[in-house]
Design a protein around this motif. Structure first.
Motif, PDB file in Angstrom:
ATOM      1  N   ALA A 217      -2.528  -1.684   7.270  1.00 39.44           N
ATOM      2  CA  ALA A 217      -1.501  -0.950   6.988  1.00 39.44           C
ATOM      3  C   ALA A 217      -1.766   0.301   8.202  1.00 39.44           C
ATOM      4  O   ALA A 217      -0.380   0.895   8.471  1.00 39.44           O
ATOM      5  CB  ALA A 217      -1.646  -0.709   5.729  1.00 39.44           C
TER       6      ALA A 217
ATOM      7  N   GLU B 146      -6.585  -4.330   4.023  1.00 39.64           N
ATOM      8  CA  GLU B 146      -5.416  -3.871   3.733  1.00 39.64           C
ATOM      9  C   GLU B 146      -5.172  -2.900   4.321  1.00 39.64           C
ATOM     10  O   GLU B 146      -4.054  -2.881   4.933  1.00 39.64           O
ATOM     11  CB  GLU B 146      -4.664  -4.096   2.065  1.00 39.64           C
ATOM     12  N   THR B 147      -6.274  -2.131   4.021  1.00 43.06           N
ATOM     13  CA  THR B 147      -6.011  -0.754   4.794  1.00 43.06           C
ATOM     14  C   THR B 147      -6.386  -0.484   6.522  1.00 43.06           C
ATOM     15  O   THR B 147      -5.841   0.238   6.465  1.00 43.06           O
ATOM     16  CB  THR B 147      -7.902  -0.268   4.467  1.00 43.06           C
TER      17      THR B 147
ATOM     18  N   ILE C 298       1.100  -1.014  -0.097  1.00 37.56           N
ATOM     19  CA  ILE C 298      -0.081  -0.038   0.352  1.00 37.56           C
ATOM     20  C   ILE C 298       0.875   1.191   0.338  1.00 37.56           C
ATOM     21  O   ILE C 298       2.382   1.042   0.274  1.00 37.56           O
ATOM     22  CB  ILE C 298      -0.954  -0.215   1.007  1.00 37.56           C
TER      23      ILE C 298
ATOM     24  N   LEU D 296      -4.272   6.478   1.920  1.00 35.87           N
ATOM     25  CA  LEU D 296      -4.120   5.353   1.631  1.00 35.87           C
ATOM     26  C   LEU D 296      -4.657   4.530   0.522  1.00 35.87           C
ATOM     27  O   LEU D 296      -5.476   4.951   0.292  1.00 35.87           O
ATOM     28  CB  LEU D 296      -4.418   4.213   2.855  1.00 35.87           C
ATOM     29  N   THR D 297      -3.142   4.620   0.046  1.00 34.98           N
ATOM     30  CA  THR D 297      -4.369   4.091  -1.674  1.00 34.98           C
ATOM     31  C   THR D 297      -3.476   2.822  -2.137  1.00 34.98           C
ATOM     32  O   THR D 297      -2.611   2.069  -1.470  1.00 34.98           O
ATOM     33  CB  THR D 297      -4.114   4.939  -2.798  1.00 34.98           C
ATOM     34  N   GLY D 298      -4.068   2.215  -2.578  1.00 29.11           N
ATOM     35  CA  GLY D 298      -3.894   0.753  -4.209  1.00 29.11           C
ATOM     36  C   GLY D 298      -4.189  -0.718  -3.082  1.00 29.11           C
ATOM     37  O   GLY D 298      -3.240  -1.532  -3.093  1.00 29.11           O
ATOM     38  N   ALA D 299      -4.976  -0.216  -1.816  1.00 26.38           N
ATOM     39  CA  ALA D 299      -5.144  -1.612  -0.947  1.00 26.38           C
ATOM     40  C   ALA D 299      -6.260  -2.533  -2.355  1.00 26.38           C
ATOM     41  O   ALA D 299      -7.006  -1.731  -2.868  1.00 26.38           O
ATOM     42  CB  ALA D 299      -5.942  -1.406  -0.390  1.00 26.38           C
TER      43      ALA D 299
END
Length: 91
Positions: A75, A71-72, A51, A63-66
């Protein structure tokens, strides 16, 4: 506008310029200006989960890319103890 995900500086410029043109065609005033040094955040690429976190002095985090909501959460739980060590004293 923050342009992320480009593979090169030139691709970033091109994407931002195209976006400015779209905004202009919609009738809004827009001017393209490329200034990478004025981004006031830290870009942190976490390996597990994979992430990207944008961390700002204001305390805000993006938060980006999960691939999944879990996953968020993972992270954030990983980074929170690190960030609290840098918290400014609040009087």
């Amino acid at each position: 506008m923050v342009c992320m995900g480009a593979k090169s500086e030139e691709q970033s410029r091109l994407a931002a310029r195209k976006y400015a043109r779209v905004i202009q065609k919609l009738g809004f005033p827009a001017k393209f200006q490329y200034e990478p040094e004025i981004f006031l955040g830290l870009i942190y690429r976490m390996k597990q989960p994979k992430i990207v976190l944008l961390i700002f002095v204001s305390g805000k985090i993006v938060l980006t890319g999960a691939k999944a909501r879990t996953e968020t959460y993972e992270a954030f739980e990983n980074i929170y103890p690190v960030l609290t060590g840098f918290r400014k004293n609040q009087h």
